[in-house]
Design an enzyme around this catalytic site. Structure first.
Site, mmCIF file in Angstrom:
data_model
loop_
_atom_site.group_PDB
_atom_site.id
_atom_site.type_symbol
_atom_site.label_atom_id
_atom_site.label_comp_id
_atom_site.label_asym_id
_atom_site.label_seq_id
_atom_site.Cartn_x
_atom_site.Cartn_y
_atom_site.Cartn_z
ATOM 1 N N TYR A 1 3.108 -19.822 18.555
ATOM 2 C CA TYR A 1 1.666 -19.791 18.816
ATOM 3 C C TYR A 1 1.357 -18.785 19.907
ATOM 4 O O TYR A 1 1.491 -19.088 21.090
ATOM 5 C CB TYR A 1 1.207 -21.168 19.306
ATOM 6 C CG TYR A 1 1.080 -22.232 18.254
ATOM 7 C CD1 TYR A 1 1.311 -21.978 16.920
ATOM 8 C CD2 TYR A 1 0.692 -23.522 18.616
ATOM 9 C CE1 TYR A 1 1.180 -22.978 15.968
ATOM 10 C CE2 TYR A 1 0.558 -24.527 17.663
ATOM 11 C CZ TYR A 1 0.803 -24.247 16.340
ATOM 12 O OH TYR A 1 0.679 -25.229 15.407
ATOM 13 N N ILE B 1 9.676 -21.317 10.239
ATOM 14 C CA ILE B 1 8.719 -20.759 11.190
ATOM 15 C C ILE B 1 7.331 -21.241 10.826
ATOM 16 O O ILE B 1 6.916 -21.169 9.671
ATOM 17 C CB ILE B 1 8.757 -19.214 11.140
ATOM 18 C CG1 ILE B 1 10.143 -18.714 11.569
ATOM 19 C CG2 ILE B 1 7.649 -18.614 12.002
ATOM 20 C CD1 ILE B 1 10.449 -17.305 11.115
ATOM 21 N N LYS B 2 6.617 -21.721 11.840
ATOM 22 C CA LYS B 2 5.272 -22.207 11.598
ATOM 23 C C LYS B 2 4.293 -21.356 12.407
ATOM 24 O O LYS B 2 4.424 -21.253 13.619
ATOM 25 C CB LYS B 2 5.195 -23.677 12.040
ATOM 26 C CG LYS B 2 3.932 -24.379 11.608
ATOM 27 C CD LYS B 2 2.913 -24.309 12.715
ATOM 28 C CE LYS B 2 1.668 -25.072 12.379
ATOM 29 N NZ LYS B 2 0.693 -24.985 13.451
ATOM 30 N N VAL B 3 3.358 -20.731 11.714
ATOM 31 C CA VAL B 3 2.318 -19.954 12.390
ATOM 32 C C VAL B 3 0.938 -20.372 11.863
ATOM 33 O O VAL B 3 0.832 -21.069 10.858
ATOM 34 C CB VAL B 3 2.501 -18.425 12.158
ATOM 35 C CG1 VAL B 3 3.738 -17.907 12.879
ATOM 36 C CG2 VAL B 3 2.576 -18.111 10.672
ATOM 37 N N SER C 1 -0.391 -23.308 9.226
ATOM 38 C CA SER C 1 -1.396 -24.335 9.512
ATOM 39 C C SER C 1 -2.736 -23.641 9.583
ATOM 40 O O SER C 1 -2.834 -22.437 9.804
ATOM 41 C CB SER C 1 -1.099 -25.016 10.839
ATOM 42 O OG SER C 1 -1.272 -24.112 11.894
#
Lengths: 305, 305, 305, 305, 305
Positions: free
Chosen positions: C171, C203-205, C252
């Protein structure tokens, strides 16, 4: 073992035989071996001031082997340098001269009113490279002094446990001190005391001036009429400040001096004041090899006298 | 083992056979194997500058396998990259080319006058991934320099103990330096000396300009008439600053250059000045594969010449 | 094992069988099991935004068991939460769904332009609680980014060694970035690259906008005509920024959306752009259970399509 | 084991039998033993406010034994204090009452808008002194909150591994919060959630007011019409914020109250709102022993009712 | 073992036999041995104020052996000093007098409104040098107090585990306190309480004045009519603040006093107020040996009376 060296070792009664052995190696090596006097060649200026400022005046000195050879030829008691320089000759000159591994260093690319040294080598590095001692710089007066004292504490404990001697460069600096204060007699005496209390076996300070930096100290110097007028008196006072002469205190002159006679006059002051010797860097390796050998010989003549 | 490589290894007499073996692997690999010269492909720009700025000019380069293949096809001595990129090809290309794991990195999302690198991989990562060396960046001149030197000290000790070579990217930066100062000849020479003193086996610096940043240095350069007018002279001086040529110093040109001839002229300067080779990132992978292979071939022709 | 999952695992060739097994557990679980697509339920908002802001809109969600049950009933691939929430259901729901233990968290009681996450759980906690992965948040762009990257490095190494997968929430935030910059396409692509280089397996962006934050990046996006006009194109670019599609990247949407259609349109963009799935928190648990199950079902329909 | 205690222990399914045993010891001890309600005597005010402010109103309380005896005589569930106070009675009163060792403390000689607690005891201290739990204070909202959360994480993991319960004092403070905000209902609820997410087994917060500190929270409280008008409603909300009643939450009233009736009214609110009990320091030991025993008896009457 | 010493040891019921043995060694040594009263010679002024300010008034005191001999000849209970001074006599005077190794120190070359002590010796140093206790200084009120408390916690735990007693110099200082506040009765009482809570076995504070520093404290002192008008009353209050007389509290007078009668009047106050003795540095070693022995004898006469 000469009586003089035996006496000096007797001051270090809390140390294990390993530390005493390495102190003896340094005291017994070279032309002054056994006299209780020391001349050490230190070459950390490449790191501390930059390579060109250090070595361009005498280009063979760019080569790390040059300094091993110079220290050996001159009959110095020991050679002190940072990791890279020691690594660059440790195998070739193994056993030829006691080595002191500088364990921290600073450069002048960073300009800071409160300087700090970076950790650049370990006690185990000193062991693997066959060194007799680790060298450590502190800046009493810097905002980072507590951090550096704490690091020295850890290094010194490990070095002692592993039988190495501890040499402390005690250089007062920082935003609480004036420029003149860095070599003031009260401050240099204080710096020698701090290094001794921190457990240094050999203490290196700059030659002090007769300036007094701190008001609270000035009152005492004046009230007690502490003699500090001559160079020899100031050396004597600094030696007294390091456990009344029961710790080895050696001196550097600071900046490079082109006039050999002025330089030798300082050496005579140190000798007359009961100093234990000199650590001579730029005044050695920035002269030609021949000139340096001659000058170091004259220095040793004085200390042997 | 060629005499040239034997000679180079002889400069590292303090290192254990593991380190020498890995240095030899790098020196003996690829088209320049055995010549004592090196061309290394480094790809940390995805981290350091961002992926689009790095790879959009040549989109196949987004794929981490591209760089392994490019380095192998070009006959480079080694490929250097951060953890993610190395992990993404270490199994597929196991044994095909010596690998250098970058152990710290920085990005440009954070803008800081005194930059610092984050630790991003460990020495054990390098071992498990089959690497020959760890790479470490320091910023001499940054307010965080002491912290980075200390981290390098720890990494380098562990790497040496585990038989890995240590490659140091020495990039002067920070609020005490001007922009021009970052590539000034005195500063680059100083950066090479610091890396060497910190125990680097291979030193990577930028090609210096003839600017002199520090007044105290300028006096010496002028007084001693240190030759720094041409690119080759400056390379020769930087090599001299790294233990008089007894450490492997390689160069990068900095920004990407679109003109191949200008780029090759720099390579000729490095070769003429006695540099040990080049580390060529953006000028490799931002060209098409074909173009990059041609250019790298011409570079190696120069070094092999 | 489906060919798709086999292919994905092949991208992680540097990982030990333990990590691959846990990645496979996540990829093979739930309604999307075996498709290579993922929908994860994350519930760290109680910590990150406060309990009332998170759960008052749907009070059953105050109970930690609610989220285990919701994730299981919806057929999610995994459930991710901080230590307390995981501990509160780990025994009751043991083996029912892959768990991801968030290892660091931040709250909004402290308002800081350069945020940092606190370490709130360990890798050993993840093992004892039967988790498949640890989750870790970094804030690229924060003054504390180097510290967080270094912490992630240590956590990720320990997790890998112990056979756990590593999921990174990347983030961008901090005083060097504008508010719009936090979701700018160049910055989100960069954040994905950083997470991949740091060794993240998943990986979450956030979904990026078409804003470009950094001038140096804008020049390249314009010169290379990188397509970023539509949501799908931007997703495709971010996936490309994560090793050209060879790392699992999930998205997200940021703030809670009341309009299901708008929300599902975003999911279609992710799917069209080649994204690997979604992590859906507030849009799940702030709706009623029934509504959430319906919406998550529609999301999975899209990804399964 | 009463059904009520069995039920409470069932909420802590992730804990090992050692932790459950120590939780049971606290829940089963004293006059409220087995009811699921708790009254704990905490005496850290000597450290936190100074000895005269704490004990001069009732001088026998200067003696550390006084508090052990008071807690035992009153039938409290546990006695909590810093290292020195616990050490001063641990042998004499061994086995007489469950002990909670406060592991960190702060004093008011240092005035800081962003306070931090100093680590003052270890988990091993708690074991050697026969304690059932460690106590730990966090200041959500302080600039040092991440540091304190991280310390709690380490302490809590070690305590859990060694079978000790973890009691967290969650006191919002710091430059981002107004004075009224420290006891605002949104902030206290948030503080309870943070402690629960960090793995606290017993959570101690102050009784909240109906003030709402954060605008983002106010919108939700108003939109969802969360009932917070009465003391009992606020207690109920805070308990809900701690995993919907599945964590033990106890309350303190803050400042010393001279009016027993006002004090008991607060206790009735806590009881009515479903709170698990009270932690009563100054209102115990600053009254005479007789008065304190009477008041504590009345408190326990309420909770037992 | 006298009943008085037995009683004192009974207050330390949480300590292992090793700690009790070393406390007994200190309490049973010298002219006051067995009385429960203590006179300790501390010599850290060389570090804390500088060597000339400390020793120039009585130059034999530059020699570290001087202080061992003085403490032995005077019949002190113990001698306390930093590492260097202890090392300089530990072998020669082994077994002659209980030793207390100061484990941290500060100098006045650095001027800081919020002072901190540097770590200068370890618990293992105390063991290898045959010491009975470690000494540790804290500055309650300094911005670094939490750091120093935390360091003391670690040192005290290790010392206790290894059977050494812990002596704490509790000196309030820092930017939150006025100069008068450093010796205010409320602040000194608070400092004694903090040291006791941190687990100190022997507490050293300065003699307090009747100044009250903190408004919140003043209200209590006035409301409760705490007697603090005379020196003896203030001593009694400070002893009360240290667990109602169940911790050993000793006093120093602060600055050097030239008038023996004024000095002895303070000793009579300490004795009358129930203090456990004195720690007398500058008033010992800055007088001639003969004078110091006479004065210390008179001090011990008072305590033995």
């Amino acid at each position: 073992m000469t009586p003089k060296v035996k006496e000096i070792l007797s001051w270090y009664g809390a140390q294990n035989p390993g530390v005493l052995t390495n102190l003896a190696r340094i005291l017994n090596h070279g032309r002054l071996g056994g006299t209780g006097k020391l001349v050490i060649l230190p070459v950390d200026q490449g790191f501390e001031h930059g390579p060109a400022r250090s070595f361009a005046p005498n280009p063979p000195a760019y080569d790390p082997r040059y300094h091993f050879e110079l220290a050996i030829a001159a009959g110095c008691n020991a050679y002190a340098a940072p990791l890279g320089f020691i690594e660059a000759g440790a195998r070739e000159f193994a056993g030829d001269i006691p080595l002191i591994l500088k364990a921290n260093d600073a450069d002048v690319l960073r300009d800071d009113k409160d300087p700090v040294q970076a950790l650049t080598a370990s006690v185990d590095d000193a062991l693997r490279l066959g060194c007799c001692a680790v060298g450590f710089t502190i800046y009493p007066g810097s905002a980072y002094e507590a951090e550096m004292y704490g690091q020295l504490r850890e290094y010194a404990q490990e070095a002692r446990d592993k039988g190495l001697a501890v040499v402390v460069w005690s250089y007062p600096r920082g935003s609480s001190l004036s420029k003149a204060g860095e070599t003031a007699i009260d401050v240099i005496g204080y710096a020698a005391q701090i290094a001794a209390q921190l457990g240094a076996h050999i203490i290196k300070v700059k030659l002090p001036t007769d300036h007094i930096e701190q008001d609270a100290a000035r009152k005492v110097y004046e009230a007690q009429k502490v003699p500090i007028a001559t160079g020899a008196e100031r050396v004597r006072h600094v030696v007294q400040c390091a456990f009344d002469g029961r710790r080895i205190v050696i001196f550097s002159g600071g900046a490079a001096v082109t006039d050999d006679d002025a330089f030798l006059a300082e050496i005579r002051d140190i000798h007359a004041g009961g100093g234990f010797g000199s650590i001579i860097g730029r005044n050695s390796f920035q002269r030609t090899r021949e000139h340096a050998l001659k000058l170091l010989g004259e220095v040793m003549d004085i200390y042997a006298g």
